[in-house]
Write an enzyme that holds these catalytic residues in place. Sequence first.
Site, PDB file in Angstrom:
ATOM      1  CE1 TYR A  92      41.867  42.946  54.913  1.00  0.00           C
ATOM      2  CE2 TYR A  92      40.412  43.452  56.756  1.00  0.00           C
ATOM      3  CZ  TYR A  92      41.677  43.166  56.267  1.00  0.00           C
ATOM      4  OH  TYR A  92      42.738  43.122  57.125  1.00  0.00           O
ATOM      5  CB  SER A 187      35.609  46.332  49.157  1.00  0.00           C
ATOM      6  OG  SER A 187      36.387  46.868  50.197  1.00  0.00           O
ATOM      7  CD  GLN A 188      40.525  41.116  50.432  1.00  0.00           C
ATOM      8  OE1 GLN A 188      41.370  41.196  51.296  1.00  0.00           O
ATOM      9  NE2 GLN A 188      39.621  40.139  50.413  1.00  0.00           N
ATOM     10  CG  ASP A 274      34.248  54.196  50.487  1.00  0.00           C
ATOM     11  OD1 ASP A 274      34.507  53.848  51.649  1.00  0.00           O
ATOM     12  OD2 ASP A 274      34.304  53.417  49.509  1.00  0.00           O
ATOM     13  CG  HIS A 304      33.354  50.480  51.453  1.00  0.00           C
ATOM     14  ND1 HIS A 304      34.212  50.873  50.439  1.00  0.00           N
ATOM     15  CD2 HIS A 304      33.651  49.166  51.693  1.00  0.00           C
ATOM     16  CE1 HIS A 304      34.998  49.871  50.102  1.00  0.00           C
ATOM     17  NE2 HIS A 304      34.669  48.820  50.841  1.00  0.00           N
TER      18      HIS A 304
END
Length: 328
Positions: A92, A187-188, A274, A304
């Site tokens: 992100y 992640s993203q 996370d 994370h």
Amino acid sequence: MPLTDLPLEELREFRPPITEPDDFDAFWRATLAEARAAGGGRAELSRVDGPINRLVVEDLTFPGFGGDPVKGWVVRPESDAPLPTVIELVGYNGGRGLPAERLHWAASGYVHVVMDTRGQGSGWGNGGDTADPHGSGPAVPGFMTRGIERPEDYYYRRVYTDAVRLLDAVAEMPFVDRDRIALTGASQGGGIALATAGLVGERVRAVMPDVPFLCHFQRSVLLTPDQPFMEITRYLAVHRGSEEDVFRTLSYFDGAAFATRAAAPAFFSVALMDGIVLPSSVFAAFNRYASPDREIAVYTFNGHEGGQLHHWQRQAAWLGARLLPGNG
């Protein structure tokens, strides 16, 4: 930091209902057909000179959603034969950055393709180079609420489509073995990889979603204690009465819905401390994932950041067993 979610034994059995609109598949068929019809020309590669002189480095421009130009990097070994390929999607508000940031896959014998994420690239790292020329209505700062009132306008419709169009372009590159293409991202990037795997089925041979974002929106928006899911919380706190429209839109973009449509073997990861991506949202996708060939690495004491390079080493071994000759 404490555990942020359910105990691991409950996570392994966590199979919540996920709302899927009746026209989910029709929506995405129409979206991808529209993007392909929009044209935008062929992908263009331009060799880049620089300090990396034992690998080929190329600047990539390919047509994404609406034919919009999207940037990327291709880093690869010199080879007379088509090579297995890893397409990487970015986290992100990161961008494609610089080629030297990610040499691991190319140094391991793969063609490595990194996709810039449209409109992003100014939150961390070394920048992005792709505009998002499409506007939206009122939105919270960030990307999560851009166009969120209608699925046709939602920001991630464009991003997911870009990733599929990148796969279209990569499969035509002469140095790519189109039968040995894998997707990855953290992640993203993991969420985009998961969505892409669900959209393209058997066109990819493996997918590696690392602490994947963008899964189980209903739970994530209500319970995640950190950004960026809180962008949606803030939007709904102001746009009172928009909840039904917002969650209807998000139901077209949920990684847990795409997971049921994915055919490729998968290697997930999850971090139990996370606060950005709830472990239950990862397991909601993993436990619904369609291929029986699926594994998940659990990092109990990490947030994370997950397993970082320790996890990449596990990914490389897992993927090598599936894509590299003599490793199976």
